[in-house]
Design an enzyme around this catalytic site. Structure first.
Site, PDB file in Angstrom:
ATOM      1  N   HIS A  14      47.779  53.644  49.854  1.00 37.51           N
ATOM      2  CA  HIS A  14      48.240  53.576  48.470  1.00 37.51           C
ATOM      3  C   HIS A  14      49.634  52.977  48.322  1.00 37.51           C
ATOM      4  CE1 HIS A  14      47.557  53.799  44.307  1.00 37.51           C
ATOM      5  NE2 HIS A  14      48.780  54.237  44.164  1.00 37.51           N
TER       6      HIS A  14
ATOM      7  N   HIS B 249      38.447  46.764  39.524  1.00 38.00           N
ATOM      8  CA  HIS B 249      39.800  47.289  39.315  1.00 38.00           C
ATOM      9  C   HIS B 249      40.837  46.552  40.154  1.00 38.00           C
ATOM     10  CE1 HIS B 249      43.197  49.988  39.092  1.00 38.00           C
ATOM     11  NE2 HIS B 249      43.158  50.147  40.399  1.00 38.00           N
ATOM     12  N   PHE B 250      40.594  46.464  41.472  1.00 31.85           N
ATOM     13  CA  PHE B 250      41.721  45.948  42.264  1.00 31.85           C
ATOM     14  C   PHE B 250      41.836  44.427  42.208  1.00 31.85           C
ATOM     15  CE2 PHE B 250      38.719  46.736  45.931  1.00 31.85           C
ATOM     16  CZ  PHE B 250      38.578  45.430  46.326  1.00 31.85           C
ATOM     17  N   HIS B 251      40.827  43.755  41.640  1.00 30.94           N
ATOM     18  CA  HIS B 251      41.064  42.332  41.392  1.00 30.94           C
ATOM     19  C   HIS B 251      41.963  42.123  40.172  1.00 30.94           C
ATOM     20  CE1 HIS B 251      38.019  41.576  44.462  1.00 30.94           C
ATOM     21  NE2 HIS B 251      38.528  40.367  44.525  1.00 30.94           N
TER      22      HIS B 251
ATOM     23  N   ARG C   9      29.818  49.184  45.573  1.00 31.12           N
ATOM     24  CA  ARG C   9      30.598  48.014  45.939  1.00 31.12           C
ATOM     25  C   ARG C   9      30.149  47.525  47.310  1.00 31.12           C
ATOM     26  NH1 ARG C   9      36.363  50.683  47.899  1.00 31.12           N
ATOM     27  NH2 ARG C   9      36.916  48.538  48.340  1.00 31.12           N
ATOM     28  N   ARG C  10      30.549  46.324  47.689  1.00 29.54           N
ATOM     29  CA  ARG C  10      30.356  45.788  49.033  1.00 29.54           C
ATOM     30  C   ARG C  10      28.903  45.809  49.495  1.00 29.54           C
ATOM     31  NH1 ARG C  10      35.175  49.219  52.017  1.00 29.54           N
ATOM     32  NH2 ARG C  10      36.803  47.691  51.770  1.00 29.54           N
TER      33      ARG C  10
ATOM     34  N   TYR D 279      51.904  49.390  46.265  1.00 32.38           N
ATOM     35  CA  TYR D 279      53.228  49.156  45.665  1.00 32.38           C
ATOM     36  C   TYR D 279      54.025  48.143  46.468  1.00 32.38           C
ATOM     37  CZ  TYR D 279      51.569  52.827  42.831  1.00 32.38           C
ATOM     38  OH  TYR D 279      50.762  53.532  41.988  1.00 32.38           O
TER      39      TYR D 279
END
Lengths: 46, 158, 544
Positions: C219, C370-372, C433-434, C223
């Site tokens: 995580h 989300h993470f794209h 996913r994946r 950042y």
């Protein structure tokens, strides 16, 4: 006109409007998913 | 620190949003016991077939509901068809015999990791009778997308 | 300042080119996945190629492109804000070669098909040792970079006692501190668990312990990607947009909050894991909500800085300033669109973080959606925009193919909206996913995902076109750009004059200590309890 009277140092009303709108959508969307998707599907307990 | 007035307003609002989210999670999580599957129990992953807890993967019915004992294995679930009663609490007890798998009953909140060496356990109620798709949702090798099973929720006998 | 004319840029450029090339290879891998998801019957389409390309795409984008770009930006910030070359240059070059060597080893193991373990590499999936050793060397190289950036600050500080670091450097120091704290987790996972195990020195590994260490790192890694983007939003964007930074002290506060809150939140990636008590997951969930705050503040401060820019150009009324922003400038367009996408990404993140509600989205297509928006837009699109601004300033060459650079951020935006929104929806519908193929033997439930997987594939095509434009501009500029007089690298000035005295928010040692304390509170007991529990190791498997 001094620096402090210049229009760009006035309160950023447009920003407060846009970001405030974002905050409202954020909260509404989050509670919508929480109540209408998560809780409606039925809880899981450990 | 000199914070401009409008930003100060927003910072208070942002704080309130965060507290509202935390409050909702606490009310339903602690008050309503809606928590993620967090059972702590270990098992030797190389001995799952011999372990009395998993030697007979099956559904056991009792007066209060049902217990499902199952495991994930490249690339399928055992049992491959799980029949449970509607409207009654169903407890799942599962593990993996090889790599890490996922267990998701599509359209429900039944979602857990199957980590080798650990027993995943949770309890839930299926209100709607019907057939559900169970999928592995953690990459487990080249057959990952083939790893699925069926859950059949049956109307309780009158 | 006369010193500003001398700093060498070769170090930053060397890192930047590795980042750009890694991005190019990763983008090609993404195209294969997009077409695969659309279930087109292409001759080379196979499960083996699909999962290999997911591994290569994730590793090259999330670990190599980001890390090398951040190292390049870190050196630029350290040199150009302080007006002096970074110290320990030989060591800095050593770090570059270590990181590059490690990257090549990891990429070779992936492309030869011996490390199809995805970029999360959860054991007991077992890759070739070169995968783990290479990735570890990449981290070791980045540690050397972090050391050099901190030393730049320390050496400067001796000659400027009591002065605060320039804001861009403040943000970079926060990035380095977050990275040092974060990488302890992955270093422990690699050195104590995965490397000895992959070399055959140990027989088994505890998969849950590995997951805890991975997400201790995983995580704050987020950042590490985001903070350098925030550095650009706060200190470059207002300048290029023709405005001023709305508040310097609040920006400093934001970076300090990230130092403190980035790491003790990792269990929110493991809500669905067995072996971790619910109480500790709840604690991490609450801290995760806390970390929304600095991003909420950032949204306001950066938007207000843009409003300042518009009003300095004469805008009146509530929203006219938006029209006065230079939307045709590649850096401005990239950053503004990345902020818009991140606004949606932040909303999705607040859903992921919500403890029990994570069951709705965990390991579904929602997550890749989300993470794209976060690393794939807030970070990657900002970095591309930054590259348009930085490359001409480092090479002394004019940006070539300027029209492509103007169009590219908009293509990315359209592609990402199509890709990401469709994946959020299929995720809510339960698609994992994946997965190479989403048909599940003709299941009716799975059939309902089909239209949206097609939309996602179209999004992928837009993104690939956008990536190709970016690469053409970079290569065109670097190889054939017209030589011009060097343009200055300038940082945004704050609206209120900066305090000449360093304050509480400039005390990095203190805030690092607070962060370490909070990490101990969040992790020491769960890890101790885990290590004292009877656990059983797993042998390795390589089903690829």
């Amino acid at each position: 006109m001094t620096e402090h009277d210049a229009p760009h140092t006035a309160h950023p009303k447009g920003t407060l409007f846009l970001i405030g709108l974002y905050g409202v959508l954020f909260v509404t969307g989050w509670f919508a998913v929480y109540l209408l998707v998560y809780l409606r599907r039925g809880g899981v307990t450990p | 620190m000199n914070v401009p007035l409008y930003e100060k307003i927003w910072m208070w609002a942002a704080g309130a949003i965060i507290i509202a989210f935390i409050a909702m999670v606490l009310v339903t999580g602690v008050g309503g016991a809606l928590q993620p599957p967090s059972h702590v129990e270990t098992i030797d992953p190389t001995q799952v077939f011999k372990d009395p807890r998993f030697a007979h993967p099956a559904v056991t019915l009792d007066t209060n509901g049902a217990t499902v004992v199952a495991f994930g294995m490249m690339f399928g679930f055992t049992p491959a068809v799980i029949r449970v009663p509607a409207g009654k609490p169903v407890t799942f007890r599962m593990t993996s015999t090889d790599v890490t798998h996922g267990f998701l009953i599509v359209g429900t909140n039944a979602n857990t990791m199957l980590v080798p060496g650990y027993v995943s356990q949770f309890t839930t109620v299926f209100r709607q009778p019907g057939e559900y798709l169970i999928v592995c949702n953690e990459y487990c090798g080249l057959g990952h997308h083939l790893m699925s099973a069926k859950l059949i929720v049956e109307q309780a006998a009158p | 300042m006369s010193e500003r004319a001398v700093p060498s840029t070769r170090l930053a450029l060397a890192h930047l080119w590795v980042a750009i090339l890694a991005f190019g290879v990763a983008a090609a891998m993404a195209l294969m996945q997009a077409l695969s998801r659309a279930a087109l019957d292409l001759p080379w389409r196979s499960a083996r190629m699909y999962y290999l390309s997911v591994t290569a795409h994730g590793t090259l984008m999330a670990l190599v492109f980001t890390t090398f770009f951040i190292m390049a930006l870190g050196y630029v910030v350290a040199e150009r804000t302080l007006g002096r070359p970074v110290p320990h240059r030989a060591l800095a070059w050593t770090g570059y070669w270590v990181a590059l060597g490690g990257t090549l080893a990891t990429v070779a193991s992936i492309l030869s098909g011996k490390a199809t373990v995805l970029y999360t590499f959860y054991p007991p999936l077992k890759a070739h040792p070169a995968f783990y050793i290479g990735a570890t060397l990449l981290v070791v190289g980045s540690w050397i970079w972090g050391f050099v950036v901190i030393r730049s600050y320390v050496v400067w500080k001796r000659g400027a006692p009591g002065q605060p670091a320039p804001l861009a450097l403040h943000g970079m120091l926060a990035t380095v501190i977050v990275w040092f704290i974060a990488t302890i987790g992955v270093a422990a996972e690699m050195l104590f668990l995965l490397i000895p195990w992959s070399l055959g020195l140990t027989k088994t590994v505890d998969p849950e312990l590995a997951r805890m260490l991975f997400w201790y790192f995983g995580h704050p890694l987020v950042y590490f990607w985001l903070l350098p983007a925030y550095v650009v939003w706060y200190t470059v964007l207002p300048k290029v947009a023709g405005g001023k930074l709305f508040s310097d002290p609040l920006a400093r506060l934001v970076f300090i909050l990230f130092i403190v809150l980035s790491t003790p939140v990792g269990f929110h990636h493991q809500f669905m894991d067995p072996g971790i008590p619910a109480s500790w997951k709840l604690f991490h969930a609450i801290l995760t909500f806390g970390i929304l705050f600095p991003s909420f503040v950032t949204a306001f401060t950066v938007t207000a800085s843009l409003e300042v820019a518009g009003r300095m150009k004469g805008a009146t009324g509530l929203l006219d300033w938006l029209k006065r922003l230079p939307w045709g400038d590649p850096l401005v367009a990239s950053v503004l669109l990345s902020m818009l996408l991140f606004a949606v990404g932040g909303f999705g993140g607040a859903i992921n973080a919500a403890y029990g509600m994570n069951a709705v989205v965990h390991n579904t297509a929602w997550i890749q959606g989300h993470f794209h928006l976060t690393v794939g837009s807030a970070t990657a699109l900002t970095f591309m925009g930054t590259a348009y601004w930085l490359l001409p300033r480092l090479t002394g060459r004019e940006l070539e193919l300027g029209l492509l650079a103007k169009v590219q951020p908009y293509l990315w935006f359209i592609g990402m909206v199509l890709f990401s929104i469709s994946n959020h929806i299929t995720g809510l519908m339960g698609m994992p996913r994946r997965i190479f193929d989403a048909s599940y033997g003709g299941s009716a439930v799975a059939h309902a995902w089909r239209g949206l997987t097609g939309v996602s594939a179209v999004g992928g095509l837009f993104l690939f076109a956008s990536s190709a434009f970016f690469l053409l501009v970079m290569l065109g500029t670097g190889l054939a750009g017209k030589r011009i007089a060097p343009q200055p690298i300038e940082w945004a000035e704050p609206l209120e004059p900066l305090s000449p005295r360093a304050g509480l928010l400039d005390r990095y040692g203190l805030w690092t200590a607070v962060a370490v304390l909070l990490v101990l509170v969040a992790y020491a007991y769960p890890l101790w309890a885990h290590l004292h529990m009877q656990t059983y190791g797993s042998p390795g498997y390589s089903p690829f």
